[in-house]
Enzyme design. Structure first.
Site, short mmCIF file in Angstrom:
data_model
loop_
_atom_site.label_atom_id
_atom_site.label_comp_id
_atom_site.label_asym_id
_atom_site.label_seq_id
_atom_site.Cartn_x
_atom_site.Cartn_y
_atom_site.Cartn_z
N ASP A 155 33.51 70.35 10.99
CA ASP A 155 33.69 69.00 11.51
C ASP A 155 34.54 68.94 12.77
OD1 ASP A 155 32.53 66.98 9.30
OD2 ASP A 155 33.35 68.76 8.34
N HIS A 193 33.40 67.84 15.62
CA HIS A 193 33.01 66.54 16.19
C HIS A 193 33.46 66.36 17.64
CE1 HIS A 193 31.06 64.65 12.83
NE2 HIS A 193 32.05 65.00 12.02
N ASP A 237 28.64 69.94 11.96
CA ASP A 237 29.22 68.78 12.64
C ASP A 237 30.04 69.19 13.87
OD1 ASP A 237 27.93 67.23 10.82
OD2 ASP A 237 29.71 66.20 10.08
N ASN A 250 25.16 67.55 9.13
CA ASN A 250 24.32 66.36 9.27
C ASN A 250 24.32 65.83 10.70
OD1 ASN A 250 27.07 65.69 8.37
ND2 ASN A 250 26.40 63.56 8.51
N HIS A 251 25.36 66.08 11.48
CA HIS A 251 25.39 65.60 12.86
C HIS A 251 24.60 66.49 13.81
CE1 HIS A 251 28.00 62.02 12.79
NE2 HIS A 251 28.36 62.55 11.63
N HIS A 301 27.42 72.70 4.60
CA HIS A 301 28.10 71.49 5.07
C HIS A 301 28.04 70.35 4.06
CE1 HIS A 301 29.82 68.77 7.99
NE2 HIS A 301 28.91 67.89 7.62
#
Length: 193
Positions: A55, A57, A84, A116-117, A165
């Site tokens: 993550d 991001h 992510d 998922n991203h 993830h």
């Protein structure tokens, strides 16, 4: 583009990698990722450790802090990036390019799972497309997507620890073989939409 340049100047990043080199990195990574299975086997018995990072991001400062604290990926210091990588932060393009380049340099010591991203329908609406279009163009954005749809779903570390993830369904029994048999690639993504 003007707003992106202002933001970058405020955050101390003046220039981005030229699109030609971004495409070379993404294309080189595509050659590797298409050959990987949906579940990658990772052996850390030589190093005795692995750093799992999830993550990010788009938070480049977080990644730099991790590298300063834990060291760069190497034979003795493998890394698993658990999805992510993109959306939300201002430097998702740089993170993807850096991690892809590290995978090219250290294919046996850098691993990347899909989050998922990294799904096209999510990162188109969560900021990554906008960032890519501000920094590069549609070709680079499409190349990132082409790589993302081939990312493995999970890594099995030393045959004992499954790192992925997302979570597993609570009401069903799911085996590593079930995950291993999930198809990846552009045909799978186009079926979802």
């Amino acid at each position: 583009r003007k707003e992106t340049k202002k933001k970058k100047a405020r955050n101390g990043i003046k220039d981005i990698l030229h699109a030609k080199y971004a495409l070379q990195i993404a294309t080189g990574y595509m050659d590797i990722v298409r050959k990987l299975p949906s579940v990658v086997h990772v052996n850390t018995q030589q190093s005795g450790k692995i750093t799992v990072v999830g993550d990010l991001h788009g938070q480049l400062r977080d990644l730099i802090h991790i590298f300063r604290h834990n060291g760069m990926p190497s034979f003795d210091n493998p890394y698993l990036f658990n999805g992510d990588l993109v959306d939300r932060g201002d430097y998702a393009c740089e993170i993807v390019l850096l991690i892809f380049a590290l995978k090219l340099k250290h294919p046996k010591f850098v691993f990347i799972n899909r989050g998922n991203h990294e799904e096209p329908h999510i990162n188109i609406y969560s900021g990554f497309e906008e960032e890519c279009m501000a920094k590069y163009d549609h070709r680079v954005f499409q190349m990132f997507h082409a790589a993302f749809v081939w990312l493995p779903y999970a890594c099995l570390v030393n045959g004992k620890t499954l790192v992925l993830h997302g979570g597993l369904p609570r009401d069903e029994t799911v085996s590593v073989n079930d995950i291993r048999n999930i198809a990846r690639g552009p045909d799978v993504c186009s079926e979802k939409h």
